[in-house]
Design an enzyme around this catalytic site. Structure first.
Site: not given
Ligand code: AP5
Length: 214
Positions: A9, A84, A123, A156, A167
């Site tokens: 996203k 969400r 990431r 992160r 998540r």
């Protein structure tokens, strides 16, 4: 831009928003900024984000409304990570109706769970401009340094594998059902596969936007 954690996203929204000429409004980025600044909202949000759980609807709506009241969002915006939950979708729906505005496109990206976990495990995110890289798949030119702004790249806190899986569970339980709400309300949902190379997926998204505009 709609879809599970790690689906791309942020990667695609930043580029698409710049091309269309509207601000990229990411609720995840807004939360991380409040956390970094140590604001009251940030302190409340930090625990939820760290556990991989959704922040309360009231808090999230408050943060989003403040952002959308900024002058640069008057002519439109690209939302990334909102809504969400069904209550968030209902608030957005009511606000758009009240302002006699409509959503031009809902771009719903998807990919298998193990692809998502693999992307997030590798990431690295720029602390300064939030650009993302992937150690294995899309590394920066210089290790630990953002190609775009020279900022420091960090992992992160919510990208640890256990938190990533939490998540994804939150997405499946609370967020994916919104697709039915969108369809019920005749929002223009376009399903786009996020399996493949970034360039190829971006082309699919652009085609979906163009198809929706015609
Ligand atoms: P948020 O920041 O929105 O995180 P997310 O939805 O979990 O999504 P991500 O940012 O992890 O992934 P992405 O889809 O943007 O993927 P990316 O492009 O980076 O939210 C964080 C937290 O904030 C939530 O958990 C929640 O606590 C809270 N929150 C946020 N909004 C909320 C709301 N509305 N209500 C309540 N709480 C809220 O790509 C991932 C990686 O893959 C990158 O390394 C990228 O380089 C790589 N990659 C991308 N595409 C490809 C490809 N095709 N091939 C290979 N690698 C790829």
């Amino acid at each position: 831009m709609f879809g599970p954690p790690g689906v791309g996203k942020g990667t695609h929204s930043r580029r698409l928003a710049a091309e269309i000429g509207v601000p990229h409004v990411s609720t995840g980025e807004l939360l991380r900024k409040s956390i970094q600044e140590g604001s009251e909202l940030g302190r409340i949000a930090e625990e939820y984000v760290g556990r991989g759980e959704l922040v309360s609807d009231d808090l999230m709506v408050q943060i989003l409304e403040t952002r959308l009241d900024q002058p640069d969002a008057k002519e439109g915006y690209l939302l990334d990570g909102f809504p969400r939950t069904i209550p968030q979708a209902q608030v957005l729906h009511a606000k758009l109706r009240e302002a006699d505005k409509r959503m031009d496109a809902v771009l719903s990206l998807d990919a298998p769970v193990e692809v998502l976990v693999g992307r997030l495990a590798g990431r690295a995110t720029c602390r300064q401009c939030q650009a993302t890289y992937n150690h294995a798949l899309y590394p920066p030119k210089q290790t630990g340094v953002c190609d775009l702004c020279g900022g420091v790249l960090l992992q992160r806190v919510d990208d640890a594998e256990k938190t990533v899986r939490r998540r994804i569970e939150e997405y499946q339980a609370k967020t994916r059902p919104i697709l039915d709400f969108f369809r019920q309300e005749h929002w223009p949902v376009q399903l786009v596969s996020s399996v493949g190379e970034i360039e190829e997926i971006y082309k699919r998204l652009k085609n979906a936007v163009d198809a929706g505009a015609n």
